[in-house]
Design a protein around this motif. Structure first.
Motif, PDB file in Angstrom:
ATOM      1  N   CYS A 152       4.029  11.659 -31.858  1.00  0.00           N
ATOM      2  CA  CYS A 152       4.397  12.379 -33.079  1.00  0.00           C
ATOM      3  C   CYS A 152       5.914  12.454 -33.146  1.00  0.00           C
ATOM      4  CB  CYS A 152       3.764  13.767 -33.127  1.00  0.00           C
ATOM      5  SG  CYS A 152       4.539  14.972 -32.041  1.00  0.00           S
ATOM      6  N   TRP A 153       6.421  12.634 -34.361  1.00  0.00           N
ATOM      7  CA  TRP A 153       7.860  12.739 -34.561  1.00  0.00           C
ATOM      8  C   TRP A 153       8.144  13.963 -35.393  1.00  0.00           C
ATOM      9  CZ3 TRP A 153       5.321   8.247 -33.965  1.00  0.00           C
ATOM     10  CH2 TRP A 153       5.857   7.327 -33.059  1.00  0.00           C
ATOM     11  N   SER A 154       9.257  14.577 -35.140  1.00  0.00           N
ATOM     12  CA  SER A 154       9.637  15.799 -35.834  1.00  0.00           C
ATOM     13  C   SER A 154      11.140  15.793 -36.107  1.00  0.00           C
ATOM     14  CB  SER A 154       9.280  17.011 -34.965  1.00  0.00           C
ATOM     15  OG  SER A 154       9.900  18.169 -35.455  1.00  0.00           O
ATOM     16  N   LEU A 155      11.502  16.275 -37.280  1.00  0.00           N
ATOM     17  CA  LEU A 155      12.927  16.445 -37.604  1.00  0.00           C
ATOM     18  C   LEU A 155      13.339  17.907 -37.495  1.00  0.00           C
ATOM     19  CD1 LEU A 155      13.267  14.065 -40.675  1.00  0.00           C
ATOM     20  CD2 LEU A 155      14.084  13.694 -38.344  1.00  0.00           C
ATOM     21  N   GLY A 156      12.376  18.747 -37.130  1.00  0.00           N
ATOM     22  CA  GLY A 156      12.640  20.175 -37.049  1.00  0.00           C
ATOM     23  C   GLY A 156      13.722  20.509 -36.044  1.00  0.00           C
ATOM     24  N   PRO A 157      14.321  21.658 -36.166  1.00  0.00           N
ATOM     25  CA  PRO A 157      15.348  22.035 -35.190  1.00  0.00           C
ATOM     26  C   PRO A 157      14.705  22.286 -33.822  1.00  0.00           C
ATOM     27  CG  PRO A 157      14.858  23.875 -36.634  1.00  0.00           C
ATOM     28  CD  PRO A 157      14.079  22.695 -37.152  1.00  0.00           C
ATOM     29  N   GLY A 158      15.215  21.656 -32.819  1.00  0.00           N
ATOM     30  CA  GLY A 158      14.678  21.829 -31.471  1.00  0.00           C
ATOM     31  C   GLY A 158      13.334  21.135 -31.298  1.00  0.00           C
ATOM     32  N   LYS A 159      12.728  21.348 -30.140  1.00  0.00           N
ATOM     33  CA  LYS A 159      11.471  20.694 -29.775  1.00  0.00           C
ATOM     34  C   LYS A 159      10.242  21.447 -30.278  1.00  0.00           C
ATOM     35  CE  LYS A 159      13.451  18.755 -25.575  1.00  0.00           C
ATOM     36  NZ  LYS A 159      13.323  18.635 -24.116  1.00  0.00           N
ATOM     37  N   LYS A 160      10.434  22.630 -30.839  1.00  0.00           N
ATOM     38  CA  LYS A 160       9.311  23.500 -31.183  1.00  0.00           C
ATOM     39  C   LYS A 160       8.313  22.843 -32.136  1.00  0.00           C
ATOM     40  CE  LYS A 160       8.092  28.059 -32.885  1.00  0.00           C
ATOM     41  NZ  LYS A 160       8.556  29.336 -33.372  1.00  0.00           N
ATOM     42  N   GLU A 161       8.790  22.205 -33.205  1.00  0.00           N
ATOM     43  CA  GLU A 161       7.879  21.608 -34.178  1.00  0.00           C
ATOM     44  C   GLU A 161       7.044  20.490 -33.552  1.00  0.00           C
ATOM     45  OE1 GLU A 161       8.192  20.585 -38.778  1.00  0.00           O
ATOM     46  OE2 GLU A 161       9.385  19.221 -37.547  1.00  0.00           O
TER      47      GLU A 161
END
Length: 74
Positions: free
Chosen positions: A10-19
């Motif tokens: 999965c990939w996330s652009l959210g701030p930090g690793k949380k998303e």
């Protein structure tokens, strides 16, 4: 019985690793919450999580989760 290894990304652009961790947690809940019967002939006997990692990937984060499924013919 058979053992099948599945790797999900999965990939996330959210701030930090949380998303990315939340996405992987939702996948884990979906996989472990499924019925153990695949079809009338096969059943999942167990699932082991072998790896769970979140890496920085450019502007976002890349989550990697590897599972091993233990499948038995009924």
């Amino acid at each position: 019985g058979e053992q099948i290894t599945v790797t999900l990304h999965c990939w996330s652009l959210g701030p930090g690793k949380k998303e990315a961790k939340l996405i992987m947690d939702a996948v884990l809940q979906a996989i472990t919450g499924t019925k153990t019967l695949i079809d009338p002939s096969f059943r999942i006997e167990g699932i082991n999580r072998e790896m769970l990692e979140v890496l920085e990937d450019g502007p976002g984060y890349h989550g990697i989760c590897r599972f091993r499924f233990f499948i038995k013919q009924i």
